[in-house]
Design a protein around this motif. Structure first.
Motif, PDB file in Angstrom:
ATOM      1  N   ARG A  11      10.838  16.511 -32.160  1.00 59.10           N
ATOM      2  CA  ARG A  11      11.058  16.136 -33.554  1.00 59.10           C
ATOM      3  C   ARG A  11       9.735  15.601 -34.060  1.00 59.10           C
ATOM      4  O   ARG A  11       8.996  14.917 -33.339  1.00 59.10           O
ATOM      5  CB  ARG A  11      12.206  15.154 -33.722  1.00 59.10           C
ATOM      6  CG  ARG A  11      11.976  13.816 -33.122  1.00 59.10           C
ATOM      7  CD  ARG A  11      13.161  12.911 -33.331  1.00 59.10           C
ATOM      8  NE  ARG A  11      12.986  11.741 -32.466  1.00 59.10           N
ATOM      9  CZ  ARG A  11      13.943  10.928 -32.139  1.00 59.10           C
ATOM     10  NH1 ARG A  11      15.155  11.123 -32.574  1.00 59.10           N
ATOM     11  NH2 ARG A  11      13.686   9.897 -31.366  1.00 59.10           N
ATOM     12  N   MET A  12       9.415  15.936 -35.291  1.00 59.08           N
ATOM     13  CA  MET A  12       8.199  15.470 -35.929  1.00 59.08           C
ATOM     14  C   MET A  12       8.600  14.464 -36.999  1.00 59.08           C
ATOM     15  O   MET A  12       9.410  14.764 -37.874  1.00 59.08           O
ATOM     16  CB  MET A  12       7.443  16.631 -36.587  1.00 59.08           C
ATOM     17  CG  MET A  12       6.605  17.455 -35.646  1.00 59.08           C
ATOM     18  SD  MET A  12       7.576  18.156 -34.339  1.00 59.08           S
ATOM     19  CE  MET A  12       6.368  19.036 -33.450  1.00 59.08           C
ATOM     20  N   TRP A  21      10.509  17.492 -39.265  1.00 59.78           N
ATOM     21  CA  TRP A  21      10.719  18.806 -38.648  1.00 59.78           C
ATOM     22  C   TRP A  21      11.395  18.629 -37.296  1.00 59.78           C
ATOM     23  O   TRP A  21      11.231  17.595 -36.657  1.00 59.78           O
ATOM     24  CB  TRP A  21       9.371  19.490 -38.365  1.00 59.78           C
ATOM     25  CG  TRP A  21       8.502  19.765 -39.538  1.00 59.78           C
ATOM     26  CD1 TRP A  21       7.513  18.957 -40.017  1.00 59.78           C
ATOM     27  CD2 TRP A  21       8.505  20.925 -40.365  1.00 59.78           C
ATOM     28  NE1 TRP A  21       6.908  19.556 -41.101  1.00 59.78           N
ATOM     29  CE2 TRP A  21       7.500  20.762 -41.330  1.00 59.78           C
ATOM     30  CE3 TRP A  21       9.269  22.092 -40.377  1.00 59.78           C
ATOM     31  CZ2 TRP A  21       7.233  21.719 -42.296  1.00 59.78           C
ATOM     32  CZ3 TRP A  21       9.000  23.048 -41.343  1.00 59.78           C
ATOM     33  CH2 TRP A  21       7.996  22.853 -42.294  1.00 59.78           C
ATOM     34  N   VAL A  22      12.104  19.654 -36.855  1.00 62.12           N
ATOM     35  CA  VAL A  22      12.484  19.770 -35.450  1.00 62.12           C
ATOM     36  C   VAL A  22      11.893  21.082 -34.971  1.00 62.12           C
ATOM     37  O   VAL A  22      11.770  22.040 -35.743  1.00 62.12           O
ATOM     38  CB  VAL A  22      14.012  19.693 -35.192  1.00 62.12           C
ATOM     39  CG1 VAL A  22      14.549  18.321 -35.494  1.00 62.12           C
ATOM     40  CG2 VAL A  22      14.773  20.751 -35.942  1.00 62.12           C
ATOM     41  N   ALA A  23      11.516  21.094 -33.703  1.00 65.21           N
ATOM     42  CA  ALA A  23      10.787  22.248 -33.191  1.00 65.21           C
ATOM     43  C   ALA A  23      11.085  22.462 -31.716  1.00 65.21           C
ATOM     44  O   ALA A  23      11.606  21.577 -31.036  1.00 65.21           O
ATOM     45  CB  ALA A  23       9.280  22.043 -33.384  1.00 65.21           C
ATOM     46  N   LEU A  60      -4.304  18.054 -32.003  1.00 68.61           N
ATOM     47  CA  LEU A  60      -5.193  16.958 -32.390  1.00 68.61           C
ATOM     48  C   LEU A  60      -4.900  15.722 -31.545  1.00 68.61           C
ATOM     49  O   LEU A  60      -3.785  15.554 -31.040  1.00 68.61           O
ATOM     50  CB  LEU A  60      -4.977  16.603 -33.866  1.00 68.61           C
ATOM     51  CG  LEU A  60      -5.329  17.663 -34.893  1.00 68.61           C
ATOM     52  CD1 LEU A  60      -4.865  17.221 -36.284  1.00 68.61           C
ATOM     53  CD2 LEU A  60      -6.818  17.956 -34.881  1.00 68.61           C
ATOM     54  N   PRO A  61      -5.891  14.817 -31.411  1.00 69.52           N
ATOM     55  CA  PRO A  61      -5.601  13.526 -30.772  1.00 69.52           C
ATOM     56  C   PRO A  61      -4.511  12.808 -31.565  1.00 69.52           C
ATOM     57  O   PRO A  61      -4.420  12.952 -32.794  1.00 69.52           O
ATOM     58  CB  PRO A  61      -6.927  12.772 -30.860  1.00 69.52           C
ATOM     59  CG  PRO A  61      -7.967  13.824 -31.076  1.00 69.52           C
ATOM     60  CD  PRO A  61      -7.296  14.950 -31.804  1.00 69.52           C
ATOM     61  N   GLU A  62      -3.682  12.023 -30.883  1.00 69.00           N
ATOM     62  CA  GLU A  62      -2.527  11.389 -31.536  1.00 69.00           C
ATOM     63  C   GLU A  62      -2.885  10.640 -32.816  1.00 69.00           C
ATOM     64  O   GLU A  62      -2.154  10.700 -33.788  1.00 69.00           O
ATOM     65  CB  GLU A  62      -1.803  10.467 -30.564  1.00 69.00           C
ATOM     66  CG  GLU A  62      -0.929  11.219 -29.602  1.00 69.00           C
ATOM     67  CD  GLU A  62      -0.048  10.317 -28.772  1.00 69.00           C
ATOM     68  OE1 GLU A  62       0.429   9.280 -29.292  1.00 69.00           O
ATOM     69  OE2 GLU A  62       0.159  10.649 -27.600  1.00 69.00           O
ATOM     70  N   GLY A  63      -3.979   9.931 -32.832  1.00 68.71           N
ATOM     71  CA  GLY A  63      -4.367   9.147 -34.003  1.00 68.71           C
ATOM     72  C   GLY A  63      -4.754   9.984 -35.204  1.00 68.71           C
ATOM     73  O   GLY A  63      -4.829   9.468 -36.319  1.00 68.71           O
ATOM     74  N   TRP A  67       1.830  14.150 -38.250  1.00 72.61           N
ATOM     75  CA  TRP A  67       3.181  13.784 -37.827  1.00 72.61           C
ATOM     76  C   TRP A  67       3.143  13.185 -36.434  1.00 72.61           C
ATOM     77  O   TRP A  67       2.278  13.517 -35.626  1.00 72.61           O
ATOM     78  CB  TRP A  67       4.097  15.014 -37.784  1.00 72.61           C
ATOM     79  CG  TRP A  67       4.274  15.671 -39.108  1.00 72.61           C
ATOM     80  CD1 TRP A  67       5.149  15.312 -40.102  1.00 72.61           C
ATOM     81  CD2 TRP A  67       3.559  16.798 -39.613  1.00 72.61           C
ATOM     82  NE1 TRP A  67       5.020  16.143 -41.170  1.00 72.61           N
ATOM     83  CE2 TRP A  67       4.048  17.081 -40.902  1.00 72.61           C
ATOM     84  CE3 TRP A  67       2.543  17.606 -39.106  1.00 72.61           C
ATOM     85  CZ2 TRP A  67       3.574  18.122 -41.687  1.00 72.61           C
ATOM     86  CZ3 TRP A  67       2.065  18.644 -39.876  1.00 72.61           C
ATOM     87  CH2 TRP A  67       2.582  18.896 -41.154  1.00 72.61           C
ATOM     88  N   GLU A  68       4.114  12.340 -36.146  1.00 69.66           N
ATOM     89  CA  GLU A  68       4.305  11.854 -34.779  1.00 69.66           C
ATOM     90  C   GLU A  68       5.146  12.913 -34.067  1.00 69.66           C
ATOM     91  O   GLU A  68       6.239  13.268 -34.516  1.00 69.66           O
ATOM     92  CB  GLU A  68       5.045  10.518 -34.789  1.00 69.66           C
ATOM     93  CG  GLU A  68       5.340  10.012 -33.391  1.00 69.66           C
ATOM     94  CD  GLU A  68       6.196   8.769 -33.383  1.00 69.66           C
ATOM     95  OE1 GLU A  68       6.848   8.532 -32.348  1.00 69.66           O
ATOM     96  OE2 GLU A  68       6.223   8.042 -34.390  1.00 69.66           O
ATOM     97  N   HIS A  69       4.631  13.435 -32.963  1.00 68.58           N
ATOM     98  CA  HIS A  69       5.320  14.463 -32.191  1.00 68.58           C
ATOM     99  C   HIS A  69       6.090  13.779 -31.076  1.00 68.58           C
ATOM    100  O   HIS A  69       5.509  13.250 -30.140  1.00 68.58           O
ATOM    101  CB  HIS A  69       4.305  15.455 -31.597  1.00 68.58           C
ATOM    102  CG  HIS A  69       3.565  16.230 -32.635  1.00 68.58           C
ATOM    103  ND1 HIS A  69       3.476  17.590 -32.603  1.00 68.58           N
ATOM    104  CD2 HIS A  69       2.898  15.840 -33.751  1.00 68.58           C
ATOM    105  CE1 HIS A  69       2.778  18.018 -33.642  1.00 68.58           C
ATOM    106  NE2 HIS A  69       2.411  16.962 -34.351  1.00 68.58           N
ATOM    107  N   ASP A  70       7.408  13.782 -31.184  1.00 67.98           N
ATOM    108  CA  ASP A  70       8.275  13.067 -30.256  1.00 67.98           C
ATOM    109  C   ASP A  70       9.034  14.089 -29.411  1.00 67.98           C
ATOM    110  O   ASP A  70       9.875  14.823 -29.928  1.00 67.98           O
ATOM    111  CB  ASP A  70       9.244  12.196 -31.070  1.00 67.98           C
ATOM    112  CG  ASP A  70      10.141  11.326 -30.221  1.00 67.98           C
ATOM    113  OD1 ASP A  70       9.794  11.060 -29.053  1.00 67.98           O
ATOM    114  OD2 ASP A  70      11.190  10.898 -30.745  1.00 67.98           O
TER     115      ASP A  70
END
Length: 131
Positions: A11-12, A21-23, A60-63, A67-70
């Motif tokens: 989930r983003m 988003w969901v992916a 990309l680096p998390e920072g 979106w937060e990729h969970d």
């Protein structure tokens, strides 16, 4: 039944923590492009479509991500699929005009039922209809 072995579920979340988003991804796919590709849900079409900008964002680096990729489990994916908003027309148009990571021919789609199975798809659709 959801295919746990083939897919990784995501989930983003946007900056305020809302579900954007969901992916699904296939980190163990044979082809390299399929290992980096994310397919995002178009709920109204009951399809997941290869999304070049989510795929690029994930690299990309998390920072630096938009979106937060969970990473989530399949059951959470079904719950999120029931709640995710429809993407805007602009976002859908943007997906079909790749600028990086994917080429036009790599923008493929997968019926949601192939990921979730018929029973879980029906649960998702019932939950979406009752929202």
């Amino acid at each position: 039944m959801v295919d746990f072995k083939k897919w990784q579920f995501w989930r983003m979340l946007d900056a305020d923590g809302g579900l954007a988003w969901v992916a699904v991804s296939r980190p163990d796919a044979h082809a390299r492009i399929d290992r980096v590709k994310f397919w995002t849900l178009l709920p109204g079409q009951e399809r997941l479509i290869a999304n070049w900008f989510i795929s690029a964002d994930h690299q990309l680096p998390e920072g630096e991500r938009q979106w937060e990729h969970d990473s989530i489990d399949a059951w959470d994916f079904c719950d999120a699929a029931a709640a995710v908003p429809e993407p805007s027309k602009d976002d859908v148009a943007r997906i079909t005009r790749p600028e990086q990571v994917l080429t036009f021919d790599q923008i493929d789609s997968i019926p949601l039922v192939k990921v979730t199975g018929k029973r879980d798809l029906e649960k998702i659709l019932r939950a979406r209809a009752s929202r």
